[in-house]
Design an enzyme around this catalytic site. Sequence first.
Site, PDB file in Angstrom:
ATOM      1  N   ASP A 296      35.687  41.890  44.481  1.00 25.58           N
ATOM      2  CA  ASP A 296      36.321  41.841  43.168  1.00 25.58           C
ATOM      3  C   ASP A 296      35.722  40.704  42.317  1.00 25.58           C
ATOM      4  O   ASP A 296      35.484  39.600  42.817  1.00 25.58           O
ATOM      5  CB  ASP A 296      37.817  41.570  43.408  1.00 25.58           C
ATOM      6  CG  ASP A 296      38.671  41.794  42.181  1.00 25.58           C
ATOM      7  OD1 ASP A 296      38.632  42.900  41.639  1.00 25.58           O
ATOM      8  OD2 ASP A 296      39.387  40.852  41.788  1.00 25.58           O
TER       9      ASP A 296
ATOM     10  N   GLU B 210      31.771  44.179  42.600  1.00 24.63           N
ATOM     11  CA  GLU B 210      32.243  44.574  41.271  1.00 24.63           C
ATOM     12  C   GLU B 210      31.559  43.617  40.294  1.00 24.63           C
ATOM     13  O   GLU B 210      32.105  42.593  39.899  1.00 24.63           O
ATOM     14  CB  GLU B 210      33.766  44.451  41.131  1.00 24.63           C
ATOM     15  CG  GLU B 210      34.240  45.030  39.807  1.00 24.63           C
ATOM     16  CD  GLU B 210      35.476  44.379  39.209  1.00 24.63           C
ATOM     17  OE1 GLU B 210      36.079  44.960  38.311  1.00 24.63           O
ATOM     18  OE2 GLU B 210      35.840  43.252  39.624  1.00 24.63           O
TER      19      GLU B 210
HETATM   20  C1  GLC Z   1      39.075  43.505  39.047  1.00 25.44           C
HETATM   21  C2  GLC Z   1      39.987  44.600  39.516  1.00 25.44           C
HETATM   22  C3  GLC Z   1      41.138  44.685  38.583  1.00 25.44           C
HETATM   23  C4  GLC Z   1      41.874  43.365  38.628  1.00 25.44           C
HETATM   24  C5  GLC Z   1      40.954  42.209  38.344  1.00 25.44           C
HETATM   25  C6  GLC Z   1      41.566  40.913  38.754  1.00 25.44           C
HETATM   26  O1  GLC Z   1      38.502  43.772  37.818  1.00 25.44           O
HETATM   27  O2  GLC Z   1      39.277  45.799  39.652  1.00 25.44           O
HETATM   28  O3  GLC Z   1      42.001  45.745  38.890  1.00 25.44           O
HETATM   29  O4  GLC Z   1      42.929  43.363  37.712  1.00 25.44           O
HETATM   30  O5  GLC Z   1      39.744  42.303  39.050  1.00 25.44           O
HETATM   31  O6  GLC Z   1      41.567  40.797  40.144  1.00 25.44           O
END
Ligand code: GLC
Length: 533
Positions: free
Chosen positions: A205, A267
């Site tokens: 993340d 991500e």
């Molecule tokens: C990422 C996740 C999202 C979350 C954010 C904070 O972007 O995919 O759902 O709110 O991180 O952890």
Amino acid sequence: MNAHAAGQRWWHGATLYQIYVRSWRDSNGDGYGDLRGVIGGLDYLAWLGVDGIWLSPTMPSPDHDWGYDVSDYLAVHPDLGTMDDLDELVAQAGRRGMRVLLDLVPNHTSSAHPWFVDARSGRGAAHRGYYIWADPAPGGGYPNNWRSVTGAPAWTFDDASGQYYLNNFLPSQPDLNWREPAVHAEFGAILRFWFGRGIAGFRIDVAQGLYKDEALRDDPPAGKGRMAGRSGLTQVHSANRPESHGVFRDWRAIAETYSPPRLLLGETWVSDLARMAAFHGHGDELQLTFNFPAIFADFTAGALSGVVAETLAALPAGECPVWTASNHDISRFPTRWCGGDEAKARLALLVLATLPGTFVLYYGDEIAMTDVNIPAGGSRDEISAGVPAATVRDRARTPMPWDASPSAGFTAPGVRPWLPIGEHAGSNVASQRDDPASTLRFCRDLLALRRAEFGGTIAAYTQLPGPPGVWVYRAGGVVVAANFTGEPACLGELAGPLLLSTSRAAARPEPAGQASRLGAWEGVIVRGGGAVT
Ligand code: GLC
């Protein structure tokens, strides 16, 4: 063992399936999906033909951001199940040839995590340095101009110590301080704990966020564009610092001590491909990175073929691209790209599944599931508070429609699911499974073809000439022609037999087996490498 031996890079040419666990299958009738629900759905995933599953957060959390605010990195959220359930899920998936990735949240913890509870107990607390604290600006006020994802100031004042702490997301999600060596040691232990239990890897993340500017310099104003966000700023100091690469090199070294190596899928929410590619390092950081420029490209032959070419040019040699178009934070592609048109959704699936690399389906993509309207006041997402109804993230998080019953087969009859179930009487897994012309059956055929043609490889890709609006390319031993127009297109001679079309036979402009003409929004996969004239 030779790290390149067969099966070691199992994600090459593979299909992953993202399960937003709370929304997939509810086994205990509380209105929330859970791990035993996932276990119950494994036969379906094996039938569909996926190679791996990514489970959205499974760790204990007060759920201000549905698990993206972790309060214990070494356990299972009691609402989702137990550690035994997770172990069984991994074992049962393994028996069906599928691997399981978890979601790891290293940018921030929950404010309920014991580290933060201790850290805020006073300036001298043992874990104080795990988080980012700053004094008020001279004369008072926020330490700098940084803003959180909601657009609010990214600093929360802590009365007890008279300092602010940083939260790039909600105040209940304090950012960790990666300049603190103990944080590295904690996460090294977390990785080993899960890898040792047979977890195949992590989706990481906010991979771009870990480090912040040490001097806390102000962020400059944002440019325009779809990824600009609500802060009005470009995060060049509050995130996107180069020091993060050291973390990923360390984690990769840990991942490589397992066989097969554990997978790190970032991500990497960045808007340019060079910065995305940098997360691969010299083949010694993340093996996979989510490609947001491709996700946010327009749904046209020109835009998509362009971003594919740029991606392949940007990635270091031998690195594996990732193709996906939906996730739990954005509008589903059958809505965002296709306006609910199923022919277009099949075309998108066909393209995503035949590009070289790893393909990630979001649950529901395989039935062309669209966004679901959330009634005013019905959103369960704190981060979406105050945004226009059309961009509430819950629209893409609604329960999976398994059948036509009122509970959609998601939860027990009569139970109110945690988010509304969309219109599903005419389109659900059961109805599509029985219909050979359905998107689900098309997707299953597509994944089978993908596995046979590309499994274990990063296919060689070459764009070929085609008529305007038609994207034609060779991928490995097949040629793909995708008509992104509402008019039929003439291809001339495509060598070799037709392997798959987005139009089921009855809808094709010419007999099955030939592909010199494409219908509107039709895509085909053809055997061979013949020239397109
Ligand atoms: C990422 C996740 C999202 C979350 C954010 C904070 O972007 O995919 O759902 O709110 O991180 O952890």
